[in-house]
Design an enzyme around this catalytic site. Structure first.
Site, PDB file in Angstrom:
ATOM      1  N   GLU A 178      51.689  36.429  76.872  1.00 52.74           N
ATOM      2  CA  GLU A 178      51.811  35.964  75.482  1.00 52.74           C
ATOM      3  C   GLU A 178      50.842  34.807  75.217  1.00 52.74           C
ATOM      4  O   GLU A 178      50.233  34.728  74.145  1.00 52.74           O
ATOM      5  CB  GLU A 178      53.249  35.529  75.188  1.00 52.74           C
ATOM      6  CG  GLU A 178      54.191  36.711  75.012  1.00 52.74           C
ATOM      7  CD  GLU A 178      55.651  36.302  74.902  1.00 52.74           C
ATOM      8  OE1 GLU A 178      56.390  36.996  74.198  1.00 52.74           O
ATOM      9  OE2 GLU A 178      56.052  35.293  75.529  1.00 52.74           O
ATOM     10  N   ASP A 218      54.892  26.218  43.526  1.00 50.61           N
ATOM     11  CA  ASP A 218      54.362  26.347  42.169  1.00 50.61           C
ATOM     12  C   ASP A 218      53.027  25.646  42.069  1.00 50.61           C
ATOM     13  O   ASP A 218      52.636  24.868  42.941  1.00 50.61           O
ATOM     14  CB  ASP A 218      55.367  25.797  41.148  1.00 50.61           C
ATOM     15  CG  ASP A 218      55.734  24.342  41.426  1.00 50.61           C
ATOM     16  OD1 ASP A 218      54.838  23.480  41.353  1.00 50.61           O
ATOM     17  OD2 ASP A 218      56.918  24.069  41.727  1.00 50.61           O
TER      18      ASP A 218
END
Ligand code: GLA
Length: 726
Positions: free
Chosen positions: A613, A533
């Site tokens: 990777e 928030d």
């Protein structure tokens, strides 16, 4: 710009694209006259219709005029029990037990700059803001109500806050005090809310308002995974690029209520503020209560514009970023790789594998302190577990720094385990009601942060840790909802203040930490996104978006989050596959693209990755760093909806439209895939863009006709297009 018509008591707030107006009428009732596309101004109260409605009563001043009723007039801050039967903004109870609030206008103040709210997070800034304060009073009870308005014209942002002062001689109990009341006079509207659960936060839900009240709320003590204190009211046909919509957010991290009411007149009231649930604040003579800030952005041209304005305002005027315009580091966090099972060697090995790949910050997650071998013990004992880290942080941090990385640490200050030295010494410091057994969450209890001595103790022990080594990042976690909300330090009549006082206590420690360690980047976390928030963003520039690191689930979570909150606030990491939460296997390229729609980092042991990777990771970190400004500060466009479309796409565009980054992720593949084109947004129609250093495409063609999407050759594939104007 705030325009005043003093004679007619009309207050008009103009932003770049919108106008907001209120007027104190002949009875000193503060009417809300307009909010929408920017208009010239004048007296917009003529939009208001007056008609007698059965059972809508009339105040004494109306003198037989049955068309004048608080129940039908659009109110700027609604009253209680004196004729408006819609949602009340405020409710208070003096000693006589009445619960009536009749607020009338008595004056205003106009100021350059932005007001601030002591002890509460709020948007900040200088002369780019204007402040209007409207003074109302309930003259019987002598309760004065100040409505604060901050206007940030360039961002179409209007902030609101409310201060209530007891100017009478006796105590008054405040039982409800909304931060925002907004009466829309237009007819049908939709309410959009962002809802979910732990590990699947902020899914978008949209529905037309039915007659009556529809609401979302939190009663968990935090803003919660389940509903976000951000909602949108919009026209039925509003979409990404079309239609009127109004977003309202609360700059607050505790219990909230967002309620919309469709009334008998088929218009709509929106109310947003601290939840009245279990809320009762006693105000003695002269005492005041400040309701947290709410912020509004209205967009006459769809959700995209609204989001971009919120993003800009949050980035520039709410988040206090210790990196101050510099790049935040690419991090690696050990949680999903080790959970509690680690020692110094394991951590250093993870850092060793990460450093050569361009990763800059190592974050040591939960498990480094007290007797923290499982999640049943140790919280509250903020000193290093010497069994796991024999030389303490003094030995570990330099080893990580030698690799060229900085060091970060996880804490969970608001919590205590019963199996801890802290709990044994201070059992009454945990929230819990006398004579009742504890309700545990993740086997832990919540500390009573309304108490200064509890906060002081926790803060001092954390300060000691932060001073003991060169720490540049803190992950502030909070892993349960509040229950048994009762404080040993408050009298019976004041227990209704505890939920709010707890939030103020959290803000107090966060502010101290910012003061004493201004260089530390704090990442908020609440089991992932349980406290995502605007209140937290004032202290923690980024928040771990979700405990769910699955790239495909994240598309939805980050999509919902993006309606209000910018990319630079969303903690997002590449993690190992099969994913720990869903078991899904996605390509590492796709995991990188999705994490780059947030703050970007890794959460895996890179010692377990292949050389191929590792090369991909190296390219990802280099790409992210090269395009950091565009990714983190560019204007954000949603190009599709992951809830309904077979692929998810979004785009960032630089302020001068000279650069753009388009990211796309497909879902599961099907044979004989349809031909698709992706229409881009926000480009310069007259410019020609080179795509990924190859072909050139005109901006207008990319926006009007789109870019032909390649056929996916497998599940969950991704593409990034980097566009540079020639
Ligand atoms: C929460 C966080 C995780 C991790 C664990 C540690 O669930 O969201 O990222 O830090 O706690 O216990």
């Amino acid at each position: 710009m705030i325009a005043l018509d003093q004679e007619n008591k009309i207050f008009t707030l103009h932003t770049k694209h919108t106008t907001y107006q209120m007027k104190a009428d002949h009875n000193r009732v503060l009417l809300h006259t307009y909010y929408g596309s920017r208009v010239g101004g004048g007296d917009l109260s003529r939009l208001i219709q007056y008609a007698d409605r059965g059972f809508s009563p009339n105040p004494s001043e109306a003198e037989g005029d049955r068309t004048y009723s608080l129940d039908t007039l659009p109110q700027e801050y609604s009253s209680c029990g004196v004729g408006d039967f819609r949602l009340p903004s405020i409710e208070f109870e003096p000693v006589d037990g009445s619960r009536l609030a009749d607020l009338r206008y008595i004056g205003y103040e106009l100021k350059k700059g932005k007001y601030s709210l002591p002890g509460l997070p709020a948007f900040f800034g200088g002369d780019e803001w204007e402040t209007l304060i409207i003074h109302l009073i309930d003259s019987t009870c002598k309760m004065s109500v100040r409505l604060y308005y901050g206007v940030l014209e360039s961002c179409d942002l209007i902030t609101r806050a409310v201060q209530v002062v007891n100017e009478g001689g006796q105590r008054v109990q405040l039982r409800r005090c909304a931060s925002l009341c907004l009466d829309f006079q237009q007819g049908d509207m939709d309410l959009i809310t962002f809802d979910g659960c732990h590990a699947m936060e902020r899914g978008l839900h949209r529905a037309p308002l039915r007659p009556g009240v529809q609401s979302v709320e939190s009663v968990r003590g935090t803003s919660s995974h389940h509903h976000n204190p951000f909602v949108i009211l919009c026209e039925h046909d509003a979409s990404e690029d079309y239609g009127l919509c109004c977003g309202a957010m609360l700059v607050y991290s505790g219990n909230f209520l967002a309620a919309a009411e469709r009334t008998q007149l088929e218009n709509n009231r929106l109310l947003l503020g601290v939840n009245p649930y279990h809320f009762c604040y006693t105000l003695g003579p002269g005492e005041s209560f400040t309701a947290p800030e709410a912020a509004l952005v209205c967009s006459p041209s769809g959700f995209g514009q609204m989001s971009r304005q919120f993003h800009r305002a949050i980035r520039e005027k709410l988040v206090r970023d210790p990196c101050q315009g510099r790049r935040r580091p690419v991090l690696i966090n050990n949680w999903e790789a080790t959970e509690f099972d680690f020692d110094a060697e394991k951590l250093v090995n993870i850092a060793k594998a990460a450093a050569p790949l361009g990763i800059e910050l190592f974050v040591m997650d939960d498990g480094w302190f007290g007797h923290r071998d499982t999640d049943r013990s140790g919280l509250g004992d903020w000193s290093v577990n010497k069994k796991k880290l024999p030389g303490g942080l003094e030995a570990l941090v330099p080893r990580v720094k030698e690799l060229g990385m900085s060091f970060g640490i996880w804490i969970e200050p608001e919590m205590v385990s019963e199996d801890s030295a802290l709990y044994r010494a201070h059992p009454d410091w945990a929230l819990g009601a006398p004579g009742r057994p504890f309700t545990r969450g993740r086997s832990q209890l919540v500390l009573d942060f309304s108490r200064r001595e509890v906060r002081d103790h926790i803060y001092e022990s954390i300060r000691g840790v932060l001073n003991s080594a060169d720490i540049t990042y803190v992950k502030w976690d909070m892993n349960r909802s509040l229950t048994d909300v009762w404080s040993a330090a408050l009298p019976a009549g004041r227990q209704g203040e505890l939920f709010h006082r707890f939030v103020l206590g959290v803000y107090d420690i966060l502010e101290r930490m910012r003061r004493d360690f201004p260089h530390i980047l704090i990442e908020g976390c609440c089991g992932g996104g349980g406290r995502f928030d605007a209140g937290m963003l004032y202290y923690t520039p980024q928040i771990w978006c979700s405990d769910n690191t699955d790239a495909i689930d994240r598309l939805r979570i980050q999509y919902g989050t993006s309606f209000c909150y910018p990319v630079s606030t969303m903690g997002a990491h590449v993690s190992a596959v099969p994913n720990a939460q869903t078991g899904r296997i996605t390509p590492i390229e796709t995991r990188g693209v999705v994490a780059m729609a947030g703050t970007f980092g890794y959460e895996m042991d890179l010692n377990h990755t292949t050389p191929e990777e590792k090369e991909i990771i190296k390219r990802q970190t280099a790409f992210f760093k090269e395009h950091y400004d565009l990714i983190q500060r560019g204007d954000y466009y949603r190009l599709s909806d992951p809830f309904t479309d077979p692929f998810t796409a979004w785009q960032q565009v630089s302020a001068d439209r000279g650069e753009a980054l388009v990211s796309m992720v497909s879902g599961s593949t099907h044979a004989t895939a349809p031909f698709r084109r992706l229409r881009l947004k926000g480009l310069d129609p007259g410019a020609v863009y080179r795509v990924n250093g190859g072909e050139c495409w005109p901006g207008d063609v990319l926006m009007a006709a789109g870019w032909p999407m390649p056929m996916p050759t497998g599940d969950y594939q991704s593409i990034q297009l980097y566009l540079k104007a020639e």
